[in-house]
Design a protein around this motif. Structure first.
Motif, mmCIF file in Angstrom:
data_model
loop_
_atom_site.group_PDB
_atom_site.id
_atom_site.type_symbol
_atom_site.label_atom_id
_atom_site.label_comp_id
_atom_site.label_asym_id
_atom_site.label_seq_id
_atom_site.Cartn_x
_atom_site.Cartn_y
_atom_site.Cartn_z
ATOM 1 N N PRO A 25 91.933 26.674 3.700
ATOM 2 C CA PRO A 25 91.042 25.524 3.527
ATOM 3 C C PRO A 25 89.739 25.881 2.796
ATOM 4 C CG PRO A 25 91.795 25.658 5.806
ATOM 5 C CD PRO A 25 92.241 26.914 5.117
ATOM 6 N N HIS A 26 89.425 27.164 2.716
ATOM 7 C CA HIS A 26 88.167 27.607 2.106
ATOM 8 C C HIS A 26 88.398 28.348 0.781
ATOM 9 C CE1 HIS A 26 86.270 26.492 5.860
ATOM 10 N NE2 HIS A 26 87.192 27.186 6.487
ATOM 11 N N LYS A 27 89.573 28.164 0.183
ATOM 12 C CA LYS A 27 89.931 28.876 -1.035
ATOM 13 C C LYS A 27 88.906 28.657 -2.148
ATOM 14 C CE LYS A 27 93.639 27.441 -3.105
ATOM 15 N NZ LYS A 27 95.027 27.196 -3.521
ATOM 16 N N VAL A 28 88.466 27.445 -2.337
ATOM 17 C CA VAL A 28 87.488 27.122 -3.381
ATOM 18 C C VAL A 28 86.184 27.872 -3.141
ATOM 19 C CG1 VAL A 28 86.114 25.259 -4.402
ATOM 20 C CG2 VAL A 28 88.523 24.887 -3.871
ATOM 21 N N LEU A 29 85.773 27.960 -1.884
ATOM 22 C CA LEU A 29 84.551 28.675 -1.534
ATOM 23 C C LEU A 29 84.632 30.145 -1.947
ATOM 24 C CD1 LEU A 29 81.816 28.848 -0.026
ATOM 25 C CD2 LEU A 29 83.145 29.278 2.045
ATOM 26 N N PHE A 30 85.759 30.788 -1.687
ATOM 27 C CA PHE A 30 85.921 32.198 -2.057
ATOM 28 C C PHE A 30 85.937 32.370 -3.572
ATOM 29 C CE2 PHE A 30 87.206 32.545 2.351
ATOM 30 C CZ PHE A 30 86.572 33.719 2.724
ATOM 31 N N LEU A 31 86.589 31.439 -4.247
ATOM 32 C CA LEU A 31 86.597 31.514 -5.718
ATOM 33 C C LEU A 31 85.187 31.336 -6.275
ATOM 34 C CD1 LEU A 31 89.860 29.505 -6.494
ATOM 35 C CD2 LEU A 31 89.504 31.979 -6.659
ATOM 36 N N GLU A 32 84.409 30.429 -5.681
ATOM 37 C CA GLU A 32 83.016 30.233 -6.121
ATOM 38 C C GLU A 32 82.185 31.491 -5.894
ATOM 39 O OE1 GLU A 32 81.540 26.859 -4.001
ATOM 40 O OE2 GLU A 32 82.635 25.421 -5.231
ATOM 41 N N SER A 33 82.382 32.152 -4.744
ATOM 42 C CA SER A 33 81.590 33.349 -4.448
ATOM 43 C C SER A 33 81.969 34.492 -5.381
ATOM 44 C CB SER A 33 81.720 33.756 -2.981
ATOM 45 O OG SER A 33 83.005 34.232 -2.685
ATOM 46 N N VAL A 34 83.241 34.568 -5.789
ATOM 47 C CA VAL A 34 83.664 35.597 -6.739
ATOM 48 C C VAL A 34 83.031 35.322 -8.104
ATOM 49 C CG1 VAL A 34 85.651 36.484 -8.033
ATOM 50 C CG2 VAL A 34 85.815 36.179 -5.558
ATOM 51 N N ASN A 35 83.017 34.067 -8.508
ATOM 52 C CA ASN A 35 82.420 33.709 -9.801
ATOM 53 C C ASN A 35 80.925 33.958 -9.835
ATOM 54 O OD1 ASN A 35 84.835 32.938 -10.961
ATOM 55 N ND2 ASN A 35 84.651 30.818 -10.316
ATOM 56 N N LYS A 36 80.225 33.738 -8.711
ATOM 57 C CA LYS A 36 78.789 33.988 -8.643
ATOM 58 C C LYS A 36 78.475 35.469 -8.767
ATOM 59 C CE LYS A 36 77.546 30.075 -5.733
ATOM 60 N NZ LYS A 36 77.087 29.657 -4.412
ATOM 61 N N ASN A 37 79.368 36.301 -8.233
ATOM 62 C CA ASN A 37 79.132 37.747 -8.247
ATOM 63 C C ASN A 37 79.594 38.401 -9.543
ATOM 64 O OD1 ASN A 37 78.047 37.657 -5.674
ATOM 65 N ND2 ASN A 37 80.025 37.962 -4.685
ATOM 66 N N SER A 38 80.272 37.651 -10.401
ATOM 67 C CA SER A 38 80.771 38.225 -11.665
ATOM 68 C C SER A 38 79.692 38.295 -12.708
ATOM 69 C CB SER A 38 81.916 37.377 -12.201
ATOM 70 O OG SER A 38 82.987 37.401 -11.279
#
Length: 171
Positions: A158-171
């Motif tokens: 249910p939080h997949k989008v959140l993890f993808l957003e956090s990966v993109n922020k750290n890139s």
């Protein structure tokens, strides 16, 4: 909350990650433990947990508020926090929320599965080293890792989008 066992599991999965999160705010380990223990005592007393859509979001938000209240009440909260836009005040936009979700999901794994998973993913041991340490076969280690990954995937879906957003922020 109908059963004590369900509440105990909830406590075991979320206590340590919530204490760590509270500590990022209070910088006081003992007080952070007290804040989280009081939170769980209130959850048990109120018995309204079954009506909460996402316990993770509810708990994270409550611990954030209780930690800030502690700082304010002890006059350790010296700087004024600017008002955040409504969407930024949501716990899922907090940088610590993904880590909390992952830690609580790992703690929710079955005991042996969690032990193997932590040895592999956090401690960096190879499957062979884990098998030797736990006196099990490499196939057993592989099965525990596979099971752990599947359960984490289900829990965090249910939080997949959140993890993808956090990966993109750290890139």
């Amino acid at each position: 909350m109908e059963r004590i066992a369900d509440f105990r599991k909830l406590f075991e999965c979320h206590f340590i990650p919530l204490v760590k999160y509270s500590y990022t705010i209070t910088k006081d380990k003992e007080q952070s433990k007290d804040i989280v223990q009081n939170f769980f005592a209130n959850v048990w007393k109120d018995q309204r947990i079954d009506h909460i859509e996402s316990f993770e979001v509810f708990a994270f938000h409550a611990i954030k508020n209780k930690s800030i209240t502690y700082l304010r009440d002890t006059k350790r909260f010296v700087r004024v926090v600017p008002e955040l836009p409504v969407n930024q005040n949501d716990p899922i936009h907090d940088q610590h929320f993904p880590k909390y979700l992952l830690e609580s999901a790992i703690l929710g794994l079955p005991d042996k599965c969690r032990e193997v998973f932590i040895l592999s993913k956090q401690d960096g041991l190879t499957y062979e080293e884990i098998a030797e340490t736990l006196n099990v076969s490499v196939k057993t280690v592989e099965k525990h890792i596979s099971t752990g990954l599947q359960k984490l995937k289900e829990k965090l879906a249910p939080h997949k989008v959140l993890f993808l957003e956090s990966v993109n922020k750290n890139s």
